[in-house]
Design an enzyme around this catalytic site. Structure first.
Site, PDB file in Angstrom:
ATOM      1  N   GLY A 213       0.823  -1.203   0.000  1.00  0.00           N
ATOM      2  CA  GLY A 213       0.000   0.000   0.000  1.00  0.00           C
ATOM      3  C   GLY A 213       0.853   1.246   0.000  1.00  0.00           C
ATOM      4  O   GLY A 213       2.090   1.179   0.112  1.00  0.00           O
ATOM      5  N   GLY A 218      -0.343   2.546   7.286  1.00  0.00           N
ATOM      6  CA  GLY A 218      -0.384   1.738   8.506  1.00  0.00           C
ATOM      7  C   GLY A 218       0.108   0.321   8.360  1.00  0.00           C
ATOM      8  O   GLY A 218      -0.291  -0.544   9.145  1.00  0.00           O
ATOM      9  N   LYS A 219       0.984   0.037   7.401  1.00  0.00           N
ATOM     10  CA  LYS A 219       1.484  -1.330   7.225  1.00  0.00           C
ATOM     11  C   LYS A 219       2.318  -1.768   8.433  1.00  0.00           C
ATOM     12  O   LYS A 219       2.102  -2.844   8.997  1.00  0.00           O
ATOM     13  CB  LYS A 219       2.312  -1.422   5.933  1.00  0.00           C
ATOM     14  CG  LYS A 219       1.530  -1.101   4.679  1.00  0.00           C
ATOM     15  CD  LYS A 219       2.367  -1.238   3.433  1.00  0.00           C
ATOM     16  CE  LYS A 219       3.447  -0.182   3.334  1.00  0.00           C
ATOM     17  NZ  LYS A 219       2.901   1.185   3.247  1.00  0.00           N
ATOM     18  N   GLU A 435      -9.150  33.002  -7.892  1.00  0.00           N
ATOM     19  CA  GLU A 435      -9.771  31.949  -7.077  1.00  0.00           C
ATOM     20  C   GLU A 435     -11.288  31.900  -7.276  1.00  0.00           C
ATOM     21  O   GLU A 435     -11.877  30.818  -7.318  1.00  0.00           O
ATOM     22  CB  GLU A 435      -9.442  32.173  -5.592  1.00  0.00           C
ATOM     23  CG  GLU A 435      -7.969  32.079  -5.258  1.00  0.00           C
ATOM     24  CD  GLU A 435      -7.332  30.757  -5.683  1.00  0.00           C
ATOM     25  OE1 GLU A 435      -8.050  29.733  -5.736  1.00  0.00           O
ATOM     26  OE2 GLU A 435      -6.129  30.753  -5.989  1.00  0.00           O
TER      27      GLU A 435
END
Length: 625
Positions: A213, A218-219, A435
């Site tokens: 991933g 969060g591996k 913008e």
């Protein structure tokens, strides 16, 4: 009786060391000792020498005719000092004067040190030093042959960190947003706890599980959670720790790691960033045979150990396409567990997990924060919560609020507000129209994400302002029309500059880059061109690390791609210009409001946009009075 060749190695090294020690001691006596003695001799004048002769304080005299120096020993106040002075003449009158004073004429240079001191400096002290160094060397050589600490062979010892039971302090309850990965890993933990119920049906434990991933999802955290949940030893090592300067040491570390794992089975072995040693073998001869040997040893060890003992290999990487196929085949890494970016619900859960670590207001709406943080990884969400806490402390509050979390999202996306950068009135007006051009084009098109916020406050990322759009729900697919609308929105800022100021600035550089990239992807990857239909012209590598793309077509086709890309962007640019020209009063009205307030919310923007022109004119007249 056979002799082990390894036993001769320490003796050979020590013999070489002894020869070197003798040579060094000889050189010390030739060069160093005379220098020490020379520094102990005091230089005097010739007049001092004659005064010493007259006062009968000189005991020995030596003439060095070659260097024109007189060496003599002077006894004064009960102390003896070796002195030297220049040699002016050696006539018989001087010699008679020296003899009559009672001094001895000698052929050797007088020395300050005693013979005992000379022996101490020239022989005994160097011998003591070399004996000490020799013992130290012999100890290191002994350790190297036995693989002891500090020896050369200790490079082959695995330095994996071992966690027993729940020493990491992280559980599956601390990991959110990755329910599928947790479910697969929970099954592995359950097998280690209760292997009998799996063996009863004939099931065997997967030898390895590969976590893949993007960075920050969060591996490694999942692997630590497995360590916290599993009541078995947990070995953790990084792939880079197998890489050594000496050929064969990486393979030795792999052997030692699996040896330790087999001795402590059931256990879990976690290899982080496995792509460091697991890259594809391309067959080309290169100087880096160490990495290939390490990979071959890893493949052999994964085949060799018995999975029924309960040894499970976990590995993590964000470059799965670079791994060797022999490593990822079934029987080695049987499971590939994707750890992707969290969805809307996952982001909300992750925010709640990290919010438990700080003091936070009761009325915080995590759902709105999760919507605004679309595309954020778990690490970025943790950073957002921490930034909110830091902002609350800076503002003197005891807890973080909704506004703190919303501002922290902008900090992570665009950087901190750059208060030191003050725009001129003209630049501020240009940025306002730019913008509002983005926001107005987005709002006037269907299938476009609603405007959440518009600001013209400069940020540390270099942006002079930005328009934030937030989807109402989670989106996984985009249609051709939606992608074209997005290109039009990206060109809206430049279109507003052209309409209002009849000039263009450098402020649209990032918009141009994104619009071009999106238009090219529509043609080369998504099959959204009538010319090429469903033919892929571009391949993407390292999808988790930015997605580097490369064209795989002829030069003629590349020319067509460039032409189609330019036409697509140009068409959407003209569309944006037309939309703004048709709504020019609203462009002026909203830009003026933004210029005065610097930041407006999506609700304020939509209120002004939907307001009737008559009412807007009345408000304008009232404000003028």
């Amino acid at each position: 009786m056979t002799t082990n060749p390894d036993d001769k190695k320490p003796k050979q090294v020590l013999a070489t060391y002894a020869v070197v020690a003798l040579i060094v001691m000889f050189l010390l006596n030739i060069f160093v000792l005379p220098g020490i003695m020379e520094r102990s001799i005091r230089e005097t004048t010739y007049s001092d020498f004659l005064k010493g002769i007259d006062s009968k304080q000189i005991q020995e005299v030596q003439f060095d005719v070659q260097d024109s120096i007189i060496y003599y020993t002077l006894k004064q106040d009960g102390k003896t000092q070796v002195c030297k002075t220049g040699l002016i003449n050696t006539d018989s009158e001087l010699i008679d004067k020296i003899t009559s004073s009672g001094a001895d004429l000698t052929s050797e240079i007088p020395t300050q040190q005693s013979p005992l001191m000379n022996m101490l400096i020239g022989f005994i002290l160097p011998t003591i030093i070399f004996i000490f160094l020799g013992q130290l060397l012999f100890k290191k050589m002994t350790n190297s042959m036995t693989g002891g600490p500090g020896g050369a062979m200790s490079f082959g010892k695995s330095n994996a960190k071992v966690y027993v039971k729940s020493s990491t302090g992280i559980k599956f309850s601390d990991v959110a947003g990755e329910d599928e990965a947790k479910e697969l890993l929970t099954e592995i933990v359950d097998f280690l706890h209760n292997p009998e119920k799996y063996r009863a049906i004939g099931a065997t434990m997967p030898k390895g599980a590969l976590l893949v991933g993007p960075p920050g999802t969060g591996k490694t955290l999942l692997a630590k959670a497995v360590a916290g949940e599993a009541d078995v030893p947990f070995f953790s090592i990084s792939g880079s720790e197998f890489v050594e300067m000496f050929v064969g040491m990486g393979a030795a570390k792999v052997r030692d790691l699996f040896k330790q794992a087999s001795e402590k089975a059931p256990c879990i072995v976690f290899i982080d960033e496995i792509d460091t040693i697991g890259k594809k073998r391309d067959g080309q001869i290169s100087g880096n045979d160490e990495r290939e040997q390490t990979l071959n040893q890893l493949l052999t060890e994964m085949d060799g150990f018995d999975g029924s003992k309960g040894v499970v290999i976990l590995a993590a990487t964000n470059r799965p396409d670079s791994l060797d196929p022999a490593l990822t085949r079934p029987g080695r890494f049987d499971r590939r567990i994707p750890v992707e970016l969290p969805d809307l619900q996952g982001r909300e859960d992750i925010l709640k997990v990290h919010a438990r670590k700080i003091k936070i207001a009761d009325n915080v709406n995590f759902h709105e924060i999760a919507k605004a943080a679309s595309g954020a990884s778990g690490a970025e969400l943790a950073n957002i919560v921490n930034e909110a806490a830091l902002r609350a402390v800076r503002d003197g509050r005891r807890f973080a609020t909704q506004a703190d979390l919303e501002e922290s999202i902008e900090v992570v996306i665009a950087g901190y507000q750059k208060k030191s950068r003050v725009l001129s009135e003209k630049e501020k007006l240009i940025v306002s129209y730019h913008e509002v051009g983005h926001a107005l084009v987005a709002a006037l098109q269907t299938n476009s994400a609603p405007v959440h916020k518009i600001t013209i406050i400069p940020r540390t990322s270099g942006a002079l302002g930005y328009t934030m759009q937030v989807e109402e729900g989670e989106r996984f697919l985009m249609s051709k029309e939606e992608m074209a609308n997005k290109i039009a929105t990206l060109t809206g800022g430049r279109a507003a500059e052209e309409i209002i100021f009849h000039s263009i600035t450098t402020g649209a550089s990032n918009d141009i880059e994104q619009a071009t990239k999106l238009a090219r992807a529509m043609i080369t990857r998504y099959g959204m061109s009538d010319t090429f239909d469903m033919v892929a012209m571009e391949t993407v590598a390292n999808q988790y690390l930015g997605g580097d793309s490369s064209l795989s077509c002829s030069p003629e086709t590349q020319t067509q791609i460039d032409t189609l890309t330019v036409d697509l962007v140009k068409t959407q640019h003209q569309k944006a210009i037309q939309l703004l020209q048709d709504n020019l009063p609203k462009l002026h009205e909203i830009a003026k409001y933004l210029y005065e307030h610097e930041t407006i919310t999506g609700e304020e923007f939509m209120t002004i946009l939907m307001r009737k022109p008559e009412l807007a004119a009345a408000d304008s007249a009232a404000s003028g009075n």
